[in-house]
Design a protein around this motif. Structure first.
Motif, PDB file in Angstrom:
ATOM      1  N   ARG A  27       0.834  -1.199   0.000  1.00 43.09           N
ATOM      2  CA  ARG A  27       0.000   0.000   0.000  1.00 43.09           C
ATOM      3  C   ARG A  27       0.874   1.257   0.000  1.00 43.09           C
ATOM      4  O   ARG A  27       0.597   2.211  -0.738  1.00 43.09           O
ATOM      5  CB  ARG A  27      -0.915   0.010   1.230  1.00 43.09           C
ATOM      6  N   THR A  30       2.435   1.870  -3.459  1.00 46.23           N
ATOM      7  CA  THR A  30       1.409   2.317  -4.406  1.00 46.23           C
ATOM      8  C   THR A  30       0.987   3.748  -4.115  1.00 46.23           C
ATOM      9  O   THR A  30       0.863   4.585  -5.025  1.00 46.23           O
ATOM     10  CB  THR A  30       0.190   1.383  -4.342  1.00 46.23           C
ATOM     11  N   SER A  31       0.795   4.060  -2.841  1.00 47.82           N
ATOM     12  CA  SER A  31       0.380   5.403  -2.449  1.00 47.82           C
ATOM     13  C   SER A  31       1.434   6.439  -2.819  1.00 47.82           C
ATOM     14  O   SER A  31       1.116   7.522  -3.331  1.00 47.82           O
ATOM     15  CB  SER A  31       0.115   5.442  -0.942  1.00 47.82           C
ATOM     16  N   LEU A  52      -6.557   1.748  -3.995  1.00 47.62           N
ATOM     17  CA  LEU A  52      -6.510   3.197  -3.761  1.00 47.62           C
ATOM     18  C   LEU A  52      -7.115   3.966  -4.929  1.00 47.62           C
ATOM     19  O   LEU A  52      -6.596   4.999  -5.370  1.00 47.62           O
ATOM     20  CB  LEU A  52      -5.068   3.652  -3.511  1.00 47.62           C
TER      21      LEU A  52
END
Length: 721
Positions: A27, A30-31, A52
């Motif tokens: 996460r 990716t963020s 997301l």
């Protein structure tokens, strides 16, 4: 592997193992990419339709990515790598840990990882990496908490935690980066690859690094030398102590080489070595913003006497010198300064100086051709505004080609002026010593750029004869050779005294009779390394006493160690130690850099004095000459207290011949010629004589040739006797 351009400038980045789960690395990566990346981010996870808010694909072959970031569990990383290779993804960043740093199973997994990367010709970062960044495109393919600011530094680190700490500090201090790489375990791409890439990158002003080990020391030296000719390289190398080296190995699976090897190797590579994080960024900051000085002469302009003295001391400590002003400069200063001011270096404009007086003094000294660099040093007073002083320094520096550093000694009132100075490319410090050290860094890099690297010394030698001597260890229980290997030195043209190893008192007498004058006799045993400690050496033996001395030496050796292997007694021509200097030439094979050649003060004091210099072989003539100049006892070689200088050329040639020997034969693990007696120049004589030798040989490596061994090289030169 191909170019790394696409690794740092991709259009599409796939995150294999992307997830929306809070706290997951997938996460975070990716963020970070979705936040700032100019290109397209493609989550890859068959368990999600989107991550997301971004559509997710089931497999990497659907992503059409230029770079894949792997964040899946270690058990399926290899499958993910294979899928990337089959999909045509040529750039992979493996963030997942659980490889060489975790033990035997992890090391096996890492070997397979490297094999797959080779099979599919992948540029692979990691495993066990924080990830990579490149600020021109906003790419933050890491799981760190923040992105880097844009700038001209490209930064590699073998510690991911060091990356996050540095970026947090750098963001607070306005320090920017071009590229950032967390090297991880370096299963494929290592420090050499990134030095090579950034050396060709016009947007990288300075390369900086935190290293715990170097994979291939020789390749790194060659690559860094070429890069440093145009782009400065500054590195912190940890693991300097034995405890630190063990910690580095357990941390990243890196086998750390010896500190002496790194010290020599980094110097030969043209890498500026920093001892702390402050030094690293002080060096990087000034190298990226200030011109190089033409000379080592520094001018100091200050309103504070005590700090001025501190700066003056720092000049000497840094290997620089205070500039001597011309008469015109001194006269101009005397005309514009108060009578109480000091118009000689360091220039003290005294405590009531305002900005105009500082400006006048700085402009005057920096125009002096004798001044290579300048430090502006100010303490707060009621008559001086730091904001105005900063502006004056910026304006003055804009009109000069000499490097200038500033030192504003204070608290809150210095913060904004310091920021503006650094934004203008003028480094600013609190501590005067840091300012001077930074100017010294510029001088060091100037010298690196001006270096002329010579080819290694090369001589015609008898390699087959040398190989035969080394091969004798195959018939022994011990892999160490002593004076029985003197023929090895003869084969490589290293002068040795006349003599022979004998196995009877009668033969000892015959050999001694063939030598003019008294002889030296030594016990020959691989089990007795320090012969003099047990009375195993007899010096100045007359012909009539040779037979009895032979019996006495054998008896002493037997009494000292009854089970020792005794090969005989060496009867050797005496070398005149009265006029000579006992030196040592040796080699130890380092795991990363290979043969590390040593020169220093020899004889029985070598381990006590530790007066030695080191170079990674193969060694050039200038490098060998530098070794003879670096040791503290160098005056003994040049002639001290009325003694004649020794024949340095003969010593340098011996260093070169030993360098060639240990480069040609990787089987030689360590070798000492001690003493190598350096003698005054005498036409027609050998002026450097190898009196004793011992070495350790790896029999399994005997059939290997070193990288510089030339099987076609003629062997016509007659070795010295």
């Amino acid at each position: 592997m191909g170019t790394l351009n696409e690794l740092f400038d991709p259009d599409r980045v796939a995150v294999v193992g992307a997830t929306a789960r809070e706290g997951a690395v997938g996460r975070a990566v990716t963020s970070n990419l979705l936040a700032d990346f100019d290109g397209e981010t493609v989550p890859v996870n068959p368990n999600y339709d989107e991550v997301l808010g971004t559509p997710c694909v089931d497999a990497v072959d659907e992503a059409e990515a230029d770079v894949a970031v792997i964040v899946v569990p270690p058990s399926i990383v290899l499958d993910a790598i294979e899928a990337c290779g089959e999909a045509g993804v040529r750039n992979v960043v493996v963030i997942t840990a659980g490889f060489g740093e975790t033990g035997e199973d992890g090391a096996d997994r890492e070997r397979r990882l490297a094999e797959l990367a080779d099979e599919y010709e992948l540029n692979l970062v990691g495993p066990n990496s924080l990830g990579i960044m490149s600020t021109p495109s906003g790419m933050n393919a890491t799981f760190g908490p923040e992105n880097a600011l844009p700038g001209g530094l490209s930064f590699m680190s073998q510690s991911g935690a060091f990356v996050t700490a540095v970026l947090d500090w750098a963001n607070d201090n306005g320090v920017g980066f071009k590229d950032v790489v967390s090297l991880g375990n370096k299963a494929v791409l290592d420090e050499t690859d990134f030095v090579d890439h950034w050396g060709d990158d016009e947007d990288t002003d300075v390369i900086i690094g935190y290293l715990e080990g170097i994979e291939d020391g020789r390749e790194f030296i060659e690559t860094a030398r070429e890069t440093a000719a145009e782009t400065p390289i500054v590195a912190v190398k940890s693991g300097r102590t034995s405890a630190g080296a063990r910690a580095a190995s357990s941390h990243t699976g890196t086998l750390a080489g010896s500190e002496k090897a790194y010290e020599a190797g980094l110097d030969q590579a043209g890498v500026i070595r920093a001892e702390s994080v402050d030094e690293l960024f002080d060096a990087a900051g000034i190298l990226g913003s200030q011109p190089l000085p033409e000379t080592d002469s520094v001018a100091i302009v200050t309103n504070a006497g005590g700090p001025g003295v501190m700066a003056t001391d720092a000049v000497g400590d840094a290997g620089l010198e205070l500039a001597s002003f011309t008469g015109e400069t001194t006269a101009a200063l005397r005309e514009s300064m108060p009578e109480e001011a000091n118009v000689h270096n360091p220039v003290d404009v005294i405590g009531d100086a305002d900005v105009d007086r500082f400006r006048e003094a700085l402009e005057t000294v920096i125009a002096d051709d004798n001044v290579g660099a300048a430090l502006v040093l100010a303490a707060p007073t009621a008559t001086l505004e730091f904001d105005e002083l900063g502006e004056a320094v910026r304006e003055t520096v804009a009109d000069t080609d000499a490097p200038v550093a500033a030192c504003l000694m204070g608290g809150d009132r210095t913060r904004e002026p310091k920021r503006k100075l650094q934004a203008a490319g003028i480094p600013c410090y609190f501590d005067p010593a840091r300012g001077i050290e930074s100017l010294a860094t510029l001088a060091e890099y100037r010298d690196i750029r001006e270096r002329e690297y010579a080819d290694p010394m090369s001589f015609d030698v008898d390699r087959e004869r040398a190989r035969e001597v080394l091969a004798t260890v195959r018939d022994r229980e011990d892999n160490r050779l002593g004076v029985e290997a003197m023929e090895l030195l003869d084969a490589y043209g290293i002068a040795t005294p006349a003599g022979e190893i004998v196995d009877s008192p009668e033969r000892a007498s015959e050999v001694a009779a063939e030598i003019d004058g008294d002889v030296v006799m030594k016990i020959v045993s691989p089990d007795i390394l320090h012969k003099s400690d047990i009375g195993g050496v007899a010096v100045g033996v007359a012909d009539a006493d040779v037979a009895d001395t032979y019996e006495d030496l054998i008896t002493r050796a037997r009494n000292y160690q009854p089970d020792a292997t005794i090969l005989g007694v060496q009867v050797q021509e005496m070398v005149d130690l009265e006029d000579g200097v006992e030196t040592i030439v040796g080699m130890n094979r380092d795991p990363q850099f290979g043969p590390l050649v040593m020169f220093g003060l020899g004889g029985i004091f070598v381990e006590v004095m530790e007066d030695t210099a080191f170079r990674v072989a193969p060694v050039s003539e200038p490098e060998a000459r530098e070794m003879t100049e670096e040791i503290q006892s160098a005056p003994l070689l040049r002639g001290a207290r009325g003694r004649d200088p020794v024949d340095l050329d003969a010593v340098i040639e011996t260093i070169g011949r030993l360098s060639q020997l240990v480069t040609d034969f990787p089987a030689i693990l360590e070798l000492d010629i001690n003493p190598l007696v350096a003698l005054p120049d005498a036409d027609g004589d050998a002026n450097a004589a190898a009196v004793d030798v011992r070495l350790t040989v790896d029999p399994e490596e005997l059939d290997l040739e070193g990288p510089d061994a030339d099987p076609e090289r003629p062997h016509t030169e007659e070795p010295h006797q």
